[in-house]
Design a protein around this motif. Structure first.
Motif: not given
Length: 137
Positions: A75, A77-78, A82, A100, A102, A109
């Motif tokens: 997966t 994120t941004n 991850d 994740q 960010s 998270t």
């Protein structure tokens, strides 16, 4: 040797560091996952760092003071994959921490406890067929 009169040389430290190169953001430039091992660790947990190349330098985008292992997830994120960091808690438990990407770095998270045993009604400890994973308290 338990005690040293001089700190390890940079070469000795490099020889005691696990390194993995993996492109976490798909830009064609691999990030560096580094984990020093040896006397810097406690209870099978060692520091963990993820570095990202920026020009001719590297910057830390994840730092965890104690980790047993890291797994890269499918997966994203941004735009970044991850990662899950496992931390040894005891012979029968460990912590799982989801990171994740960010705001320029990896941030924790989610947190889970993983147990491999349970206390039965008979008062005895029983090994589980599959570990029990629950959100951290």
């Amino acid at each position: 040797m338990l005690f040293r009169s001089t700190p390890p040389s940079p070469m000795e430290r490099a020889e005691q560091t696990l390194v993995k190169f993996i492109d976490l953001n798909g830009d064609g430039v691999p990030e560096v996952i580094a984990q020093p091992i040896g006397n810097i660790c406690g209870a099978a947990n060692c520091p963990l760092y993820v570095f990202q190349k920026t020009g001719t330098n590297y910057r830390v985008i994840l730092e965890k003071g104690a980790a047993q292992y890291v797994t890269v997830q499918r997966t994203r994120t941004n735009g970044y994959l991850d990662v899950v960091v496992g931390m040894h808690g005891s012979a029968t438990e460990e912590g799982l921490f989801v990171y994740q990407f960010s705001k320029g770095r990896y941030r924790r998270t989610h947190c889970y406890d993983e147990s491999f045993t349970e206390l039965g009604e008979d008062g005895e400890v029983h090994e589980l067929e599959k570990p029990r994973i629950t959100p951290c308290q």
